[in-house]
Write a protein that holds these residues in place. Structure first.
Motif, PDB file in Angstrom:
ATOM      1  N   GLY A  22       0.810  -1.196   0.000  1.00 25.91           N
ATOM      2  CA  GLY A  22       0.000   0.000   0.000  1.00 25.91           C
ATOM      3  C   GLY A  22       0.848   1.252   0.000  1.00 25.91           C
ATOM      4  N   ASP A  23       0.183   2.392   0.006  1.00 21.79           N
ATOM      5  CA  ASP A  23       0.903   3.654   0.054  1.00 21.79           C
ATOM      6  C   ASP A  23       0.262   4.553   1.094  1.00 21.79           C
ATOM      7  OD1 ASP A  23      -1.446   4.449  -1.111  1.00 21.79           O
ATOM      8  OD2 ASP A  23      -0.581   4.893  -3.071  1.00 21.79           O
ATOM      9  N   LEU A  24       0.940   5.644   1.375  1.00 24.43           N
ATOM     10  CA  LEU A  24       0.494   6.568   2.412  1.00 24.43           C
ATOM     11  C   LEU A  24       0.779   7.981   1.921  1.00 24.43           C
ATOM     12  CD1 LEU A  24      -0.546   6.726   5.431  1.00 24.43           C
ATOM     13  CD2 LEU A  24       1.860   6.939   6.064  1.00 24.43           C
ATOM     14  N   ALA A  25      -0.244   8.834   1.900  1.00 19.04           N
ATOM     15  CA  ALA A  25      -0.089  10.224   1.481  1.00 19.04           C
ATOM     16  C   ALA A  25      -0.201  11.108   2.719  1.00 19.04           C
ATOM     17  CB  ALA A  25      -1.160  10.598   0.460  1.00 19.04           C
ATOM     18  N   VAL A  26       0.849  11.917   2.957  1.00 13.70           N
ATOM     19  CA  VAL A  26       0.956  12.699   4.190  1.00 13.70           C
ATOM     20  C   VAL A  26       1.178  14.164   3.832  1.00 13.70           C
ATOM     21  CG1 VAL A  26       2.221  12.984   6.360  1.00 13.70           C
ATOM     22  CG2 VAL A  26       2.013  10.708   5.319  1.00 13.70           C
ATOM     23  N   ALA A  27       0.467  15.045   4.530  1.00 14.20           N
ATOM     24  CA  ALA A  27       0.693  16.488   4.398  1.00 14.20           C
ATOM     25  C   ALA A  27       1.131  17.038   5.739  1.00 14.20           C
ATOM     26  CB  ALA A  27      -0.582  17.191   3.931  1.00 14.20           C
ATOM     27  N   VAL A  28       2.099  17.950   5.713  1.00 18.64           N
ATOM     28  CA  VAL A  28       2.557  18.640   6.917  1.00 18.64           C
ATOM     29  C   VAL A  28       2.198  20.115   6.778  1.00 18.64           C
ATOM     30  CG1 VAL A  28       4.538  19.296   8.323  1.00 18.64           C
ATOM     31  CG2 VAL A  28       4.434  17.007   7.311  1.00 18.64           C
ATOM     32  N   VAL A  29       1.531  20.652   7.793  1.00 17.59           N
ATOM     33  CA  VAL A  29       1.230  22.082   7.835  1.00 17.59           C
ATOM     34  C   VAL A  29       2.371  22.757   8.579  1.00 17.59           C
ATOM     35  CG1 VAL A  29      -0.381  23.855   8.630  1.00 17.59           C
ATOM     36  CG2 VAL A  29      -1.243  21.656   7.786  1.00 17.59           C
ATOM     37  N   ALA A  30       3.193  23.502   7.845  1.00 13.63           N
ATOM     38  CA  ALA A  30       4.391  24.099   8.434  1.00 13.63           C
ATOM     39  C   ALA A  30       4.012  25.232   9.371  1.00 13.63           C
ATOM     40  CB  ALA A  30       5.317  24.610   7.339  1.00 13.63           C
ATOM     41  N   ASP A  31       4.836  25.433  10.368  1.00 14.95           N
ATOM     42  CA  ASP A  31       4.590  26.451  11.391  1.00 14.95           C
ATOM     43  C   ASP A  31       5.750  27.434  11.419  1.00 14.95           C
ATOM     44  OD1 ASP A  31       3.710  27.912  13.516  1.00 14.95           O
ATOM     45  OD2 ASP A  31       4.051  26.372  15.022  1.00 14.95           O
ATOM     46  N   THR A 229      -0.096  26.650  13.907  1.00 13.88           N
ATOM     47  CA  THR A 229      -0.612  27.064  12.605  1.00 13.88           C
ATOM     48  C   THR A 229      -1.586  26.040  12.036  1.00 13.88           C
ATOM     49  OG1 THR A 229       1.399  28.304  12.123  1.00 13.88           O
ATOM     50  CG2 THR A 229       0.030  27.695  10.257  1.00 13.88           C
ATOM     51  N   GLY A 230      -2.769  26.511  11.619  1.00 15.58           N
ATOM     52  CA  GLY A 230      -3.787  25.637  11.048  1.00 15.58           C
ATOM     53  C   GLY A 230      -4.730  25.046  12.064  1.00 15.58           C
ATOM     54  N   LEU A 231      -4.445  25.263  13.358  1.00 16.35           N
ATOM     55  CA  LEU A 231      -5.259  24.662  14.407  1.00 16.35           C
ATOM     56  C   LEU A 231      -6.707  25.129  14.338  1.00 16.35           C
ATOM     57  CD1 LEU A 231      -5.529  23.004  16.997  1.00 16.35           C
ATOM     58  CD2 LEU A 231      -4.666  24.964  18.262  1.00 16.35           C
ATOM     59  N   ILE A 232      -6.929  26.430  14.112  1.00 15.19           N
ATOM     60  CA  ILE A 232      -8.297  26.949  14.065  1.00 15.19           C
ATOM     61  C   ILE A 232      -9.057  26.340  12.899  1.00 15.19           C
ATOM     62  CG2 ILE A 232      -9.659  29.038  13.670  1.00 15.19           C
ATOM     63  CD1 ILE A 232      -7.566  30.577  15.273  1.00 15.19           C
ATOM     64  N   GLU A 233      -8.426  26.282  11.713  1.00 14.11           N
ATOM     65  CA  GLU A 233      -9.092  25.681  10.555  1.00 14.11           C
ATOM     66  C   GLU A 233      -9.366  24.202  10.767  1.00 14.11           C
ATOM     67  OE1 GLU A 233      -7.707  27.339   6.496  1.00 14.11           O
ATOM     68  OE2 GLU A 233      -6.046  27.730   7.872  1.00 14.11           O
ATOM     69  N   ALA A 234      -8.451  23.498  11.413  1.00 12.42           N
ATOM     70  CA  ALA A 234      -8.660  22.072  11.670  1.00 12.42           C
ATOM     71  C   ALA A 234      -9.854  21.851  12.600  1.00 12.42           C
ATOM     72  CB  ALA A 234      -7.394  21.455  12.267  1.00 12.42           C
ATOM     73  N   ARG A 235      -9.996  22.700  13.608  1.00 15.66           N
ATOM     74  CA  ARG A 235     -11.134  22.568  14.521  1.00 15.66           C
ATOM     75  C   ARG A 235     -12.441  22.915  13.822  1.00 15.66           C
ATOM     76  NH1 ARG A 235      -9.683  25.771  19.883  1.00 15.66           N
ATOM     77  NH2 ARG A 235     -11.415  24.571  20.750  1.00 15.66           N
ATOM     78  N   GLN A 236     -12.406  23.907  12.946  1.00 17.96           N
ATOM     79  CA  GLN A 236     -13.613  24.297  12.229  1.00 17.96           C
ATOM     80  C   GLN A 236     -14.027  23.262  11.193  1.00 17.96           C
ATOM     81  OE1 GLN A 236     -12.430  28.131  10.714  1.00 17.96           O
ATOM     82  NE2 GLN A 236     -13.077  29.230  12.572  1.00 17.96           N
ATOM     83  N   ALA A 237     -13.124  22.376  10.813  1.00 20.59           N
ATOM     84  CA  ALA A 237     -13.442  21.359   9.816  1.00 20.59           C
ATOM     85  C   ALA A 237     -14.354  20.269  10.357  1.00 20.59           C
ATOM     86  CB  ALA A 237     -12.144  20.728   9.299  1.00 20.59           C
ATOM     87  N   ARG A 238     -14.593  20.286  11.672  1.00 15.75           N
ATOM     88  CA  ARG A 238     -15.480  19.289  12.311  1.00 15.75           C
ATOM     89  C   ARG A 238     -15.069  17.869  11.934  1.00 15.75           C
ATOM     90  NH1 ARG A 238     -19.659  22.015  14.558  1.00 15.75           N
ATOM     91  NH2 ARG A 238     -20.104  24.113  13.765  1.00 15.75           N
ATOM     92  N   ALA A 239     -13.814  17.584  12.154  1.00 18.11           N
ATOM     93  CA  ALA A 239     -13.267  16.275  11.766  1.00 18.11           C
ATOM     94  C   ALA A 239     -13.549  15.185  12.787  1.00 18.11           C
ATOM     95  CB  ALA A 239     -11.765  16.400  11.540  1.00 18.11           C
ATOM     96  N   GLY A 240     -14.149  15.541  13.929  1.00 15.01           N
ATOM     97  CA  GLY A 240     -14.486  14.532  14.930  1.00 15.01           C
ATOM     98  C   GLY A 240     -13.269  13.850  15.503  1.00 15.01           C
ATOM     99  N   GLN A 241     -13.335  12.517  15.590  1.00 18.66           N
ATOM    100  CA  GLN A 241     -12.249  11.763  16.198  1.00 18.66           C
ATOM    101  C   GLN A 241     -10.990  11.727  15.329  1.00 18.66           C
ATOM    102  OE1 GLN A 241     -13.758   7.904  17.245  1.00 18.66           O
ATOM    103  NE2 GLN A 241     -14.896   8.678  19.006  1.00 18.66           N
ATOM    104  N   ALA A 242     -11.105  12.178  14.094  1.00 20.34           N
ATOM    105  CA  ALA A 242      -9.914  12.225  13.239  1.00 20.34           C
ATOM    106  C   ALA A 242      -8.918  13.266  13.727  1.00 20.34           C
ATOM    107  CB  ALA A 242     -10.315  12.525  11.799  1.00 20.34           C
ATOM    108  N   LEU A 243      -9.397  14.291  14.459  1.00 19.32           N
ATOM    109  CA  LEU A 243      -8.522  15.355  14.936  1.00 19.32           C
ATOM    110  C   LEU A 243      -7.893  14.950  16.257  1.00 19.32           C
ATOM    111  CD1 LEU A 243      -7.398  18.224  14.646  1.00 19.32           C
ATOM    112  CD2 LEU A 243      -9.512  19.080  15.691  1.00 19.32           C
ATOM    113  N   ARG A 244      -6.572  14.898  16.278  1.00 19.29           N
ATOM    114  CA  ARG A 244      -5.827  14.492  17.475  1.00 19.29           C
ATOM    115  C   ARG A 244      -4.926  15.635  17.933  1.00 19.29           C
ATOM    116  NH1 ARG A 244      -5.265   8.778  16.601  1.00 19.29           N
ATOM    117  NH2 ARG A 244      -7.059   8.134  15.335  1.00 19.29           N
ATOM    118  N   PHE A 245      -4.697  15.701  19.247  1.00 26.47           N
ATOM    119  CA  PHE A 245      -3.804  16.719  19.813  1.00 26.47           C
ATOM    120  C   PHE A 245      -2.770  16.036  20.696  1.00 26.47           C
ATOM    121  CE2 PHE A 245      -8.014  18.752  19.430  1.00 26.47           C
ATOM    122  CZ  PHE A 245      -7.703  19.785  18.568  1.00 26.47           C
TER     123      PHE A 245
END
Length: 479
Positions: A22-31, A229-245
């Motif tokens: 398989g493969d894995l696609a990863v994005a990093v939000v730079a800070d 960086t990107g934390l506010i947008e990630a919370r607004q995306a309503r990602a549920g349990q996908a969002l980890r801290f």
């Protein structure tokens, strides 16, 4: 034993390997707050493509790398590692075709001291002569001076990857290829780490909005936030349990620029005492993001005026400001350099609101993406520690690197290093060093650093840990 966990037996790699494919696609939000945007992307790529003596498991704990086993001697101060039976790839400088990796290769690699490796070698106590030996072909002996309880942690850093005579690293489980803004990592046919899981990993640094959109459209299975960086947008995306801290080691705060109006020590101390980090954490409204009034997380409450309630601290701050000729009727105007992003602007606004009644006026200035850095008094930055080593973290404010500084703090840090595996003595010296640094601060601590992630359903091997370390070879997509 003096407090260091002696490993009486050998720690071995897991005998079971998960299925590969398989493969894995990863994005990093730079800070930009970290001062080196994209640093996390590079760390992940190096960890996958450079082989180190030991590495990290999915949960951040030390795991086997080029060394399959190790044990500590002399009350935890010396280390013996046994190498796996591996061979250099063809073309390695100074090695014959398919020559076996041996202990002399490791020792020579540590002695080369490339610029990138020097800070890690110094923190690991391996800069001096005679700290690395090769008694037999596949055994390496390390005698760090001074000894550190974090030797294995430093050996897991990609900067200490084993290299040939030209500085080319022994390959890790993945071969690295650049494709524009994307780093492609392809699993080696004979990976030195047997549990590397995805067949291919595509790693890219993206703006927050693009990374979150790609996650929601199944274009990325994993999004890693390098900082706030990107934390506010990630919370607004309503990602549920996908969002980890995960709270990580280090500090977010204000770096004080030498010179200018803040050359007055009274003003630096007033700024330290007046800052309301609790209100700042509340403003962002995230339980994982906590106030921090010391330079290192997890330390006991400070023994100085920082331990007082805010109202009393601000009374002392007002008196210092008045001595220097500032107050509500003559404001101290300070320019704060902030990175791009709504999160940094929110921090700057809260600082301005909390300091304004004392007569400190905060003006925020956006850090430019390119070109020279504009004049400023303070800079909002995050220092995330790659290793849970408070001595190495505090050393960034030592007199060799920062101004203003404290010669007394340097002495306490030397004492902490000399304590070796005596953890109580080390901790006491660290506490004294931090207190000395804050008597005339070059940095105002505000918050504990945070990392966030979006993890798709079916992705395994992502485990929150206080290092924020997530080796991509340990992560896999579900079928």
């Amino acid at each position: 034993m003096r407090g260091f966990p002696l490993l009486a037996g050998l720690l071995l790699a897991s005998c079971s390997s998960p299925p590969v494919g398989g493969d894995l696609a990863v994005a990093v939000v730079a800070d930009d707050m970290a001062g080196q945007p994209g640093a996390l992307t590079e760390q992940l790529a190096q960890e996958a493509s450079r082989a180190t003596l030991v590495t990290r498991a999915a949960d951040g704990r030390i795991a086997a790398g080029l060394a399959t086993s190790w044990r500590f001697l002399d009350e935890g101060e010396d280390l013996i590692l046994r190498l796996a039976p591996l061979r250099w790839p063809s073309g390695a400088a100074g090695k014959g075709q398919g020559a076996e990796l041996d202990a002399q290769d490791v020792v020579r690699s540590l002695r080369r001291r490339s610029p990138a490796a020097r800070p890690a070698l110094a923190a690991a106590g391996l800069s001096g002569r005679g700290t690395a030996r090769a008694p037999i072909a596949r055994v390496v002996e390390l005698a760090p001076r001074p000894a550190t309880p974090y030797l294995l942690d430093w050996l897991a850093q990609p900067a200490l990857a084993v290299t040939d005579r030209r500085g080319r690293p022994f390959p890790g489980p993945y071969a690295r290829t650049a494709e524009g803004r994307t780093i492609r990592l392809d699993r080696m046919a004979e990976a030195p780490r047997p549990d590397a899981r995805p067949a291919q990993i595509r790693l890219e640094t993206l703006p927050a909005a693009d990374a979150i959109k790609a996650f929601r459209t199944n274009g990325r299975q994993l999004v890693l936030g390098e900082g706030l960086t990107g934390l506010i947008e990630a919370r607004q995306a309503r990602a549920g349990q996908a969002l980890r801290f995960e709270a990580v080691h280090g500090v977010i705060g204000l770096a004080i620029r030498p010179g200018g109006v803040l050359a007055d020590a009274r003003l630096r101390r007033a700024l330290l005492l007046a800052s309301d980090s609790e209100a700042l954490a509340d403003r962002i409204g995230l339980a994982t993001l906590t106030a921090q009034n010391r330079l290192w997380d997890g330390m006991s409450p400070p023994a100085d005026a920082r331990a007082l309630p805010l109202a009393q601290r601000q009374v002392q701050a007002a008196a210092l400001l008045a001595e220097a000729g500032f107050g509500p009727e003559r404001a101290l105007v300070l320019t704060v350099l902030v990175p791009a992003g709504a999160e940094a602007e929110l921090v700057a606004r809260q600082l301005a609101d909390s300091l304004s009644p004392l007569g400190i006026a905060i003006r925020s200035l956006r850090r430019p993406a390119k070109g020279p850095t504009p004049r400023h008094d303070l800079a909002l930055v995050a220092h995330v520690a790659p290793v849970p080593d408070a001595v190495a973290h505090l050393a960034r404010w030592g007199c060799a690197l920062a101004q203003p500084c404290s010669a007394e703090a340097d002495l306490h840090l030397d004492a902490a290093r000399a304590a070796g595996s005596d953890l109580p003595a080390r901790a006491a010296a660290i506490d004294r060093a931090e207190t000395a640094l804050m008597a005339d601060p070059a940095f105002v601590p505000l918050l504990r650093p945070l990392r966030w992630a979006l993890v798709a359903d079916g992705v395994t091997g992502f485990v929150a840990n206080p290092l924020g370390w997530h080796p991509l070879g340990r992560v896999a997509r579900g079928s």
